[in-house]
Design a protein around this motif. Structure first.
Motif, PDB file in Angstrom:
ATOM      1  N   ARG A 172       0.812  -1.213   0.000  1.00 21.69           N
ATOM      2  CA  ARG A 172       0.000   0.000   0.000  1.00 21.69           C
ATOM      3  C   ARG A 172       0.845   1.263   0.000  1.00 21.69           C
ATOM      4  NH1 ARG A 172      -4.679  -0.608   4.297  1.00 21.69           N
ATOM      5  NH2 ARG A 172      -6.069  -1.851   3.030  1.00 21.69           N
ATOM      6  N   ASN A 173       2.002   1.194   0.592  1.00 20.74           N
ATOM      7  CA  ASN A 173       2.794   2.398   0.807  1.00 20.74           C
ATOM      8  C   ASN A 173       4.100   2.416   0.036  1.00 20.74           C
ATOM      9  OD1 ASN A 173       1.121   3.879   2.668  1.00 20.74           O
ATOM     10  ND2 ASN A 173       1.403   2.112   3.983  1.00 20.74           N
ATOM     11  N   PHE A 174       4.185   1.587  -0.949  1.00 21.57           N
ATOM     12  CA  PHE A 174       5.366   1.625  -1.805  1.00 21.57           C
ATOM     13  C   PHE A 174       4.893   1.613  -3.243  1.00 21.57           C
ATOM     14  CE2 PHE A 174       8.991  -0.007  -4.147  1.00 21.57           C
ATOM     15  CZ  PHE A 174       9.982   0.823  -3.662  1.00 21.57           C
ATOM     16  N   SER A 175       5.084   2.706  -3.913  1.00 25.69           N
ATOM     17  CA  SER A 175       4.661   2.827  -5.299  1.00 25.69           C
ATOM     18  C   SER A 175       5.858   3.302  -6.115  1.00 25.69           C
ATOM     19  CB  SER A 175       3.511   3.825  -5.410  1.00 25.69           C
ATOM     20  OG  SER A 175       3.947   5.109  -5.035  1.00 25.69           O
ATOM     21  N   PRO A 176       5.718   3.365  -7.414  1.00 25.63           N
ATOM     22  CA  PRO A 176       6.826   3.873  -8.211  1.00 25.63           C
ATOM     23  C   PRO A 176       7.230   5.280  -7.766  1.00 25.63           C
ATOM     24  CG  PRO A 176       5.153   2.906  -9.615  1.00 25.63           C
ATOM     25  CD  PRO A 176       4.574   2.960  -8.235  1.00 25.63           C
ATOM     26  N   VAL A 177       8.495   5.583  -7.863  1.00 20.34           N
ATOM     27  CA  VAL A 177       9.017   6.894  -7.477  1.00 20.34           C
ATOM     28  C   VAL A 177       8.563   7.928  -8.503  1.00 20.34           C
ATOM     29  CG1 VAL A 177      11.133   8.223  -7.157  1.00 20.34           C
ATOM     30  CG2 VAL A 177      10.995   5.870  -6.326  1.00 20.34           C
ATOM     31  N   TRP A 178       7.991   9.022  -7.998  1.00 21.28           N
ATOM     32  CA  TRP A 178       7.560  10.123  -8.867  1.00 21.28           C
ATOM     33  C   TRP A 178       8.386  11.371  -8.640  1.00 21.28           C
ATOM     34  CZ3 TRP A 178       4.153   9.621 -12.753  1.00 21.28           C
ATOM     35  CH2 TRP A 178       3.380   8.470 -12.775  1.00 21.28           C
ATOM     36  N   GLY A 179       9.233  11.365  -7.650  1.00 24.55           N
ATOM     37  CA  GLY A 179      10.041  12.537  -7.357  1.00 24.55           C
ATOM     38  C   GLY A 179      11.203  12.171  -6.458  1.00 24.55           C
ATOM     39  N   VAL A 180      12.097  13.115  -6.262  1.00 27.45           N
ATOM     40  CA  VAL A 180      13.285  12.902  -5.447  1.00 27.45           C
ATOM     41  C   VAL A 180      13.448  14.103  -4.525  1.00 27.45           C
ATOM     42  CG1 VAL A 180      15.800  12.656  -5.504  1.00 27.45           C
ATOM     43  CG2 VAL A 180      14.417  11.559  -7.257  1.00 27.45           C
ATOM     44  N   LEU A 181      13.729  13.850  -3.264  1.00 29.77           N
ATOM     45  CA  LEU A 181      14.031  14.900  -2.304  1.00 29.77           C
ATOM     46  C   LEU A 181      15.501  14.768  -1.943  1.00 29.77           C
ATOM     47  CD1 LEU A 181      13.200  17.135  -0.286  1.00 29.77           C
ATOM     48  CD2 LEU A 181      12.690  15.290   1.336  1.00 29.77           C
ATOM     49  N   LEU A 182      16.277  15.771  -2.290  1.00 32.33           N
ATOM     50  CA  LEU A 182      17.696  15.753  -1.941  1.00 32.33           C
ATOM     51  C   LEU A 182      17.799  16.211  -0.487  1.00 32.33           C
ATOM     52  CD1 LEU A 182      19.129  17.321  -5.202  1.00 32.33           C
ATOM     53  CD2 LEU A 182      18.881  14.917  -4.613  1.00 32.33           C
ATOM     54  N   HIS A 183      18.421  15.392   0.351  1.00 32.02           N
ATOM     55  CA  HIS A 183      18.392  15.596   1.791  1.00 32.02           C
ATOM     56  C   HIS A 183      19.744  15.248   2.383  1.00 32.02           C
ATOM     57  CE1 HIS A 183      16.697  15.177   5.864  1.00 32.02           C
ATOM     58  NE2 HIS A 183      17.308  14.018   5.931  1.00 32.02           N
ATOM     59  N   PHE A 184      20.204  16.051   3.312  1.00 30.67           N
ATOM     60  CA  PHE A 184      21.436  15.702   4.006  1.00 30.67           C
ATOM     61  C   PHE A 184      21.315  16.111   5.461  1.00 30.67           C
ATOM     62  CE2 PHE A 184      23.676  19.679   4.831  1.00 30.67           C
ATOM     63  CZ  PHE A 184      22.931  20.570   4.080  1.00 30.67           C
ATOM     64  N   LYS A 185      22.135  15.512   6.319  1.00 31.88           N
ATOM     65  CA  LYS A 185      22.082  15.786   7.746  1.00 31.88           C
ATOM     66  C   LYS A 185      23.417  16.240   8.314  1.00 31.88           C
ATOM     67  CE  LYS A 185      18.473  12.644   9.231  1.00 31.88           C
ATOM     68  NZ  LYS A 185      18.094  11.661  10.219  1.00 31.88           N
ATOM     69  N   PHE A 186      24.447  16.312   7.545  1.00 34.25           N
ATOM     70  CA  PHE A 186      25.768  16.536   8.098  1.00 34.25           C
ATOM     71  C   PHE A 186      26.247  17.967   7.873  1.00 34.25           C
ATOM     72  CE2 PHE A 186      25.516  11.996   7.128  1.00 34.25           C
ATOM     73  CZ  PHE A 186      25.715  11.491   8.399  1.00 34.25           C
ATOM     74  N   PHE A 187      26.497  18.668   8.964  1.00 31.43           N
ATOM     75  CA  PHE A 187      27.048  20.015   8.933  1.00 31.43           C
ATOM     76  C   PHE A 187      28.437  19.968   9.555  1.00 31.43           C
ATOM     77  CE2 PHE A 187      22.456  20.549   8.864  1.00 31.43           C
ATOM     78  CZ  PHE A 187      22.296  21.474   7.843  1.00 31.43           C
TER      79      PHE A 187
END
Length: 133
Positions: free
Chosen positions: A36-51
């Motif tokens: 139910r909660n895994f479908s084809p990818v329609w977009g990408v969010l570029l995300h990082f956590k390291f400063f």
């Protein structure tokens, strides 16, 4: 012993279809039932956590046992930093981000076709009895 289906995922779900049959698997990164909660990818969010203060933040997360499974991932990162002194964020497979089209070219997401009325031409995802588009 951790079973294969309990492995933590790096994917995040911006919208979760939820009803009485749903639950979280090994973490909030794994909403179930999976189909139910895994479908084809329609977009990408570029995300990082390291400063620049990543060492302190990782040590804090590990010490306070923040996040999944008592901070096992942050503890592993901290152990690696303690061993080698730093994290190198560039590897052999690293490439410079140029533009959004590059994400399509590299296969991270598909091209999404729209008609002249801004309606998506691809078929809508089947959510069961409700349609969320």
């Amino acid at each position: 012993m951790k079973l294969q289906w309990q492995v933590n995922e790096l994917i995040k779900y911006p919208l979760v279809y939820w009803d009485k049959n749903c639950r979280f698997g090994s973490s909030i990164h794994r909403p179930l039932p999976y189909n139910r909660n895994f479908s084809p990818v329609w977009g990408v969010l570029l995300h990082f956590k390291f400063f620049t203060n990543y060492r302190e933040k990782i040590a804090e997360a590990a010490y306070n046992k923040q996040h999944y499974n008592g901070s096992q991932h942050y503890q592993a990162i901290k152990n690696e930093i303690d061993k080698i002194g730093t994290i190198d964020f560039v590897g052999e497979a690293s490439i410079r981000f140029l533009n959004p089209e590059q994400l399509v070219d590299l296969g991270f997401m598909p091209t999404i076709e729209f008609d002249s009325d801004d309606e998506r031409l691809e078929p809508a995802r089947n959510w069961g009895t409700k349609r969320l588009i």
